[in-house]
Motif scaffolding. Structure first.
Motif, PDB file in Angstrom:
ATOM      1  N   VAL A 132      -5.471 -54.741  33.629  1.00  0.00           N
ATOM      2  CA  VAL A 132      -4.328 -54.432  32.766  1.00  0.00           C
ATOM      3  C   VAL A 132      -4.054 -52.939  32.760  1.00  0.00           C
ATOM      4  O   VAL A 132      -2.894 -52.502  32.855  1.00  0.00           O
ATOM      5  CB  VAL A 132      -4.567 -54.957  31.329  1.00  0.00           C
ATOM      6  N   ASN A 135      -2.419 -51.870  36.031  1.00  0.00           N
ATOM      7  CA  ASN A 135      -1.016 -52.294  36.045  1.00  0.00           C
ATOM      8  C   ASN A 135      -0.171 -51.422  35.133  1.00  0.00           C
ATOM      9  O   ASN A 135       0.955 -51.045  35.462  1.00  0.00           O
ATOM     10  CB  ASN A 135      -0.956 -53.748  35.564  1.00  0.00           C
ATOM     11  N   LEU A 136      -0.752 -51.094  33.966  1.00  0.00           N
ATOM     12  CA  LEU A 136      -0.011 -50.333  32.957  1.00  0.00           C
ATOM     13  C   LEU A 136       0.332 -48.954  33.477  1.00  0.00           C
ATOM     14  O   LEU A 136       1.451 -48.476  33.296  1.00  0.00           O
ATOM     15  CB  LEU A 136      -0.874 -50.240  31.700  1.00  0.00           C
ATOM     16  N   PHE A 140       3.892 -49.882  35.372  1.00  0.00           N
ATOM     17  CA  PHE A 140       4.682 -49.799  34.138  1.00  0.00           C
ATOM     18  C   PHE A 140       4.511 -48.438  33.493  1.00  0.00           C
ATOM     19  O   PHE A 140       4.381 -48.334  32.277  1.00  0.00           O
ATOM     20  CB  PHE A 140       4.277 -50.908  33.173  1.00  0.00           C
ATOM     21  N   PHE A 144       5.577 -47.392  29.586  1.00  0.00           N
ATOM     22  CA  PHE A 144       4.461 -46.948  28.763  1.00  0.00           C
ATOM     23  C   PHE A 144       4.812 -45.658  28.020  1.00  0.00           C
ATOM     24  O   PHE A 144       4.552 -45.518  26.821  1.00  0.00           O
ATOM     25  CB  PHE A 144       3.252 -46.738  29.677  1.00  0.00           C
TER      26      PHE A 144
END
Lengths: 167, 106
Positions: A132, A135-136, A140, A144
Protein backbone atom coordinates in the motif's frame (compact mmCIF):
# COMPACT_ATOMS: atom_id res chain seq x y z
CA UNK A 1 -13.68 -21.50 10.38
CA UNK A 2 -13.33 -18.34 8.31
CA UNK A 3 -17.05 -18.40 7.54
CA UNK A 4 -17.85 -18.62 11.27
CA UNK A 5 -15.59 -15.66 12.03
CA UNK A 6 -17.10 -13.70 9.14
CA UNK A 7 -20.62 -14.27 10.46
CA UNK A 8 -19.72 -13.49 14.08
CA UNK A 9 -18.10 -10.18 13.25
CA UNK A 10 -20.51 -9.06 10.53
CA UNK A 11 -23.53 -9.82 12.74
CA UNK A 12 -21.85 -7.94 15.62
CA UNK A 13 -21.23 -5.04 13.24
CA UNK A 14 -24.81 -4.96 11.93
CA UNK A 15 -26.38 -5.32 15.41
CA UNK A 16 -24.30 -2.49 16.85
CA UNK A 17 -25.09 -0.36 13.78
CA UNK A 18 -28.77 -0.99 14.60
CA UNK A 19 -27.98 0.17 18.13
CA UNK A 20 -26.60 3.44 16.73
CA UNK A 21 -29.89 4.09 14.97
CA UNK A 22 -32.29 3.00 17.70
CA UNK A 23 -30.73 4.00 21.06
CA UNK A 24 -32.28 7.17 22.47
CA UNK A 25 -29.23 8.26 24.45
CA UNK A 26 -26.46 9.76 22.22
CA UNK A 27 -23.71 8.30 24.46
CA UNK A 28 -25.12 4.78 23.97
CA UNK A 29 -25.24 5.42 20.23
CA UNK A 30 -21.59 6.53 20.22
CA UNK A 31 -20.48 3.46 22.21
CA UNK A 32 -22.42 1.26 19.82
CA UNK A 33 -20.66 2.98 16.92
CA UNK A 34 -17.23 2.14 18.45
CA UNK A 35 -18.24 -1.54 18.62
CA UNK A 36 -19.40 -1.40 15.01
CA UNK A 37 -16.08 0.11 13.84
CA UNK A 38 -14.01 -2.50 15.70
CA UNK A 39 -16.12 -5.34 14.30
CA UNK A 40 -15.63 -3.85 10.82
CA UNK A 41 -11.86 -3.88 11.39
CA UNK A 42 -12.14 -7.61 12.17
CA UNK A 43 -14.07 -8.13 8.91
CA UNK A 44 -11.21 -6.34 7.09
CA UNK A 45 -8.80 -8.87 8.64
CA UNK A 46 -10.83 -11.73 7.12
CA UNK A 47 -10.16 -10.01 3.75
CA UNK A 48 -6.36 -9.99 4.39
CA UNK A 49 -6.37 -6.15 4.54
CA UNK A 50 -4.32 -5.82 7.73
CA UNK A 51 -3.16 -2.25 7.11
CA UNK A 52 -6.71 -1.00 6.51
CA UNK A 53 -7.88 -2.83 9.65
CA UNK A 54 -5.22 -1.12 11.78
CA UNK A 55 -6.02 2.28 10.26
CA UNK A 56 -9.71 1.65 10.90
CA UNK A 57 -9.09 1.03 14.61
CA UNK A 58 -6.66 3.95 14.95
CA UNK A 59 -8.57 6.61 13.01
CA UNK A 60 -12.22 5.64 13.47
CA UNK A 61 -12.39 3.82 16.80
CA UNK A 62 -9.71 6.13 18.20
CA UNK A 63 -9.69 9.65 16.85
CA UNK A 64 -13.17 10.07 15.36
CA UNK A 65 -14.98 8.52 18.32
CA UNK A 66 -13.02 10.61 20.84
CA UNK A 67 -14.13 13.66 18.85
CA UNK A 68 -17.78 12.50 18.92
CA UNK A 69 -17.75 11.78 22.68
CA UNK A 70 -16.01 15.09 23.35
CA UNK A 71 -18.71 17.00 21.47
CA UNK A 72 -21.48 15.06 23.24
CA UNK A 73 -19.85 15.99 26.56
CA UNK A 74 -19.38 19.62 25.47
CA UNK A 75 -22.99 20.06 24.36
CA UNK A 76 -24.24 18.22 27.48
CA UNK A 77 -26.74 16.16 25.49
CA UNK A 78 -29.26 14.26 27.56
CA UNK A 79 -31.55 11.46 26.59
CA UNK A 80 -33.89 12.80 23.92
CA UNK A 81 -37.32 13.85 25.04
CA UNK A 82 -40.06 11.85 23.48
CA UNK A 83 -41.46 13.98 20.72
CA UNK A 84 -44.53 13.34 18.69
CA UNK A 85 -43.38 10.86 16.05
CA UNK A 86 -44.13 11.98 12.54
CA UNK A 87 -45.71 8.89 11.01
CA UNK A 88 -45.21 10.17 7.44
CA UNK A 89 -41.47 10.74 8.02
CA UNK A 90 -40.96 7.24 9.45
CA UNK A 91 -43.05 5.73 6.66
CA UNK A 92 -41.10 7.59 3.96
CA UNK A 93 -37.72 6.72 5.50
CA UNK A 94 -38.70 3.09 5.96
CA UNK A 95 -39.91 2.92 2.37
CA UNK A 96 -36.61 4.30 0.99
CA UNK A 97 -34.49 1.97 3.16
CA UNK A 98 -36.67 -1.07 2.38
CA UNK A 99 -36.57 -0.26 -1.33
CA UNK A 100 -32.78 0.02 -1.21
CA UNK A 101 -32.38 -3.33 0.57
CA UNK A 102 -34.74 -5.15 -1.82
CA UNK A 103 -33.04 -3.64 -4.90
CA UNK A 104 -29.61 -4.64 -3.50
CA UNK A 105 -30.70 -8.23 -2.79
CA UNK A 106 -32.30 -8.52 -6.22
CA UNK A 107 -29.14 -7.35 -8.02
CA UNK A 108 -26.63 -9.34 -5.93
CA UNK A 109 -28.63 -12.59 -5.96
CA UNK A 110 -29.15 -12.38 -9.75
CA UNK A 111 -25.39 -12.33 -10.50
CA UNK A 112 -23.88 -15.83 -10.25
CA UNK A 113 -20.40 -14.35 -10.91
CA UNK A 114 -20.45 -12.93 -7.36
CA UNK A 115 -20.72 -16.37 -5.72
CA UNK A 116 -17.04 -17.19 -6.13
CA UNK A 117 -14.74 -18.49 -3.43
CA UNK A 118 -11.86 -16.30 -2.31
CA UNK A 119 -8.93 -16.94 -4.71
CA UNK A 120 -5.72 -18.05 -3.02
CA UNK A 121 -2.93 -15.46 -2.76
CA UNK A 122 0.43 -16.18 -4.34
CA UNK A 123 2.20 -15.20 -1.09
CA UNK A 124 -0.10 -16.24 1.80
CA UNK A 125 1.52 -13.82 4.27
CA UNK A 126 1.41 -10.67 2.18
CA UNK A 127 3.32 -7.63 3.37
CA UNK A 128 0.43 -5.35 2.57
CA UNK A 129 1.73 -2.26 4.41
CA UNK A 130 4.69 -2.25 2.03
CA UNK A 131 2.45 -2.74 -1.00
CA UNK A 132 0.00 0.00 0.00
CA UNK A 133 2.82 2.40 0.84
CA UNK A 134 4.62 1.70 -2.43
CA UNK A 135 1.39 2.31 -4.36
CA UNK A 136 0.61 5.43 -2.36
CA UNK A 137 3.95 7.12 -3.00
CA UNK A 138 4.51 5.86 -6.55
CA UNK A 139 1.16 5.83 -8.35
CA UNK A 140 -0.89 8.14 -6.12
CA UNK A 141 1.66 10.75 -5.17
CA UNK A 142 -0.33 13.78 -6.33
CA UNK A 143 -3.61 12.70 -4.65
CA UNK A 144 -1.61 12.02 -1.49
CA UNK A 145 -0.33 15.60 -1.43
CA UNK A 146 -3.79 16.96 -2.25
CA UNK A 147 -5.10 15.02 0.78
CA UNK A 148 -2.45 16.74 2.89
CA UNK A 149 -3.67 20.14 1.70
CA UNK A 150 -7.25 19.05 2.44
CA UNK A 151 -6.32 18.17 6.04
CA UNK A 152 -4.62 21.57 6.42
CA UNK A 153 -7.73 23.34 5.06
CA UNK A 154 -9.94 21.36 7.45
CA UNK A 155 -7.75 22.28 10.42
CA UNK A 156 -7.78 25.98 9.54
CA UNK A 157 -11.53 25.83 8.91
CA UNK A 158 -12.22 24.22 12.29
CA UNK A 159 -10.13 26.82 14.12
CA UNK A 160 -11.95 29.60 12.29
CA UNK A 161 -15.38 28.07 12.92
CA UNK A 162 -14.81 27.69 16.64
CA UNK A 163 -13.82 31.32 17.19
CA UNK A 164 -16.26 33.18 19.38
CA UNK A 165 -17.07 35.89 16.86
CA UNK A 166 -16.03 36.16 13.24
CA UNK A 167 -14.71 39.45 11.98
CA UNK B 1 -15.58 -19.70 2.91
CA UNK B 2 -17.54 -16.46 2.52
CA UNK B 3 -18.07 -15.41 -1.09
CA UNK B 4 -18.01 -11.93 -2.60
CA UNK B 5 -21.82 -11.82 -2.46
CA UNK B 6 -21.70 -12.26 1.35
CA UNK B 7 -19.48 -9.22 1.72
CA UNK B 8 -21.54 -7.12 -0.70
CA UNK B 9 -24.80 -7.94 1.09
CA UNK B 10 -23.31 -7.16 4.52
CA UNK B 11 -21.91 -3.90 3.16
CA UNK B 12 -25.28 -3.02 1.62
CA UNK B 13 -27.08 -3.72 4.89
CA UNK B 14 -24.59 -1.52 6.76
CA UNK B 15 -25.22 1.24 4.19
CA UNK B 16 -28.99 0.81 4.65
CA UNK B 17 -28.64 1.12 8.43
CA UNK B 18 -26.61 4.30 8.02
CA UNK B 19 -29.23 5.65 5.64
CA UNK B 20 -31.95 4.77 8.16
CA UNK B 21 -30.02 6.73 10.78
CA UNK B 22 -29.82 9.76 8.48
CA UNK B 23 -33.46 9.60 7.42
CA UNK B 24 -35.23 8.59 10.63
CA UNK B 25 -33.32 10.29 13.44
CA UNK B 26 -33.72 13.98 14.23
CA UNK B 27 -30.56 14.57 16.28
CA UNK B 28 -27.73 16.13 14.21
CA UNK B 29 -25.04 14.05 15.98
CA UNK B 30 -26.85 10.78 15.25
CA UNK B 31 -27.30 11.88 11.63
CA UNK B 32 -23.53 12.34 11.52
CA UNK B 33 -22.96 8.85 12.94
CA UNK B 34 -25.22 7.51 10.19
CA UNK B 35 -22.99 9.23 7.60
CA UNK B 36 -19.93 7.52 9.10
CA UNK B 37 -21.67 4.14 8.85
CA UNK B 38 -22.40 4.76 5.15
CA UNK B 39 -18.73 5.66 4.46
CA UNK B 40 -17.64 2.49 6.25
CA UNK B 41 -19.99 0.40 4.13
CA UNK B 42 -18.39 1.83 0.97
CA UNK B 43 -14.94 0.98 2.38
CA UNK B 44 -16.01 -2.60 3.09
CA UNK B 45 -17.20 -3.19 -0.47
CA UNK B 46 -14.00 -1.65 -1.91
CA UNK B 47 -11.78 -3.91 0.21
CA UNK B 48 -13.92 -6.94 -0.71
CA UNK B 49 -13.55 -6.20 -4.44
CA UNK B 50 -9.78 -5.71 -3.98
CA UNK B 51 -9.42 -9.14 -2.31
CA UNK B 52 -11.58 -11.01 -4.82
CA UNK B 53 -10.03 -9.52 -7.99
CA UNK B 54 -6.39 -10.53 -7.82
CA UNK B 55 -3.84 -8.72 -10.00
CA UNK B 56 -1.50 -10.48 -12.44
CA UNK B 57 0.98 -11.20 -9.61
CA UNK B 58 -1.64 -13.10 -7.62
CA UNK B 59 -1.93 -10.39 -4.96
CA UNK B 60 -4.98 -8.24 -4.05
CA UNK B 61 -5.50 -5.08 -6.06
CA UNK B 62 -3.87 -2.55 -3.76
CA UNK B 63 -5.25 0.47 -5.66
CA UNK B 64 -8.56 -0.14 -3.85
CA UNK B 65 -6.84 -0.14 -0.47
CA UNK B 66 -5.14 3.18 -1.28
CA UNK B 67 -8.57 4.50 -2.21
CA UNK B 68 -9.97 3.30 1.14
CA UNK B 69 -7.08 5.08 2.87
CA UNK B 70 -8.08 8.32 1.10
CA UNK B 71 -11.74 7.82 2.05
CA UNK B 72 -10.77 7.38 5.73
CA UNK B 73 -8.69 10.59 5.59
CA UNK B 74 -11.48 12.60 3.97
CA UNK B 75 -13.97 11.19 6.51
CA UNK B 76 -11.75 12.29 9.39
CA UNK B 77 -11.51 15.83 7.96
CA UNK B 78 -15.26 15.84 7.35
CA UNK B 79 -16.01 14.78 10.95
CA UNK B 80 -13.80 17.57 12.32
CA UNK B 81 -15.43 20.28 10.18
CA UNK B 82 -18.96 18.93 10.68
CA UNK B 83 -18.64 18.75 14.46
CA UNK B 84 -17.24 22.32 14.51
CA UNK B 85 -20.31 23.43 12.53
CA UNK B 86 -22.60 21.60 14.99
CA UNK B 87 -20.88 23.33 17.95
CA UNK B 88 -21.24 26.74 16.24
CA UNK B 89 -24.90 25.97 15.56
CA UNK B 90 -25.46 24.92 19.17
CA UNK B 91 -23.91 28.18 20.35
CA UNK B 92 -26.31 30.18 18.17
CA UNK B 93 -29.53 28.17 18.68
CA UNK B 94 -29.00 25.98 21.82
CA UNK B 95 -30.30 22.90 20.01
CA UNK B 96 -29.10 20.01 17.86
CA UNK B 97 -32.59 18.89 16.88
CA UNK B 98 -33.19 19.37 13.15
CA UNK B 99 -36.87 20.24 13.57
CA UNK B 100 -35.94 23.28 15.70
CA UNK B 101 -33.75 24.60 12.89
CA UNK B 102 -36.39 25.83 10.47
CA UNK B 103 -35.26 29.37 9.65
CA UNK B 104 -34.84 28.51 5.99
CA UNK B 105 -38.19 26.74 5.81
CA UNK B 106 -40.56 28.20 3.26
Amino acid sequence: MQLVLFWIFSLLMLLSAMGVVFFRNPVSSAMSLVLSFIALAAVFVTLDAFFIAVVQVLVYAGAVMVLFLFIIMLLDLREEKRRRVRLSAWLGGGLVVGGFISALLKVVLSLPALFVEKPALSHPLANDIEQVGYNLFRNFNLPFQVIGVLLLVATVGVVLLSKKELK
Amino acid sequence: MPTLAHYLIVSGLLFALGMAGVLLRRNLLIIFMGLELMLNAANLSLVAFSRFNLGPDGMPNYNAQVFVFFIITVAAAEVAVGLAIIVALYRAKQTTHVEDLNTLKF
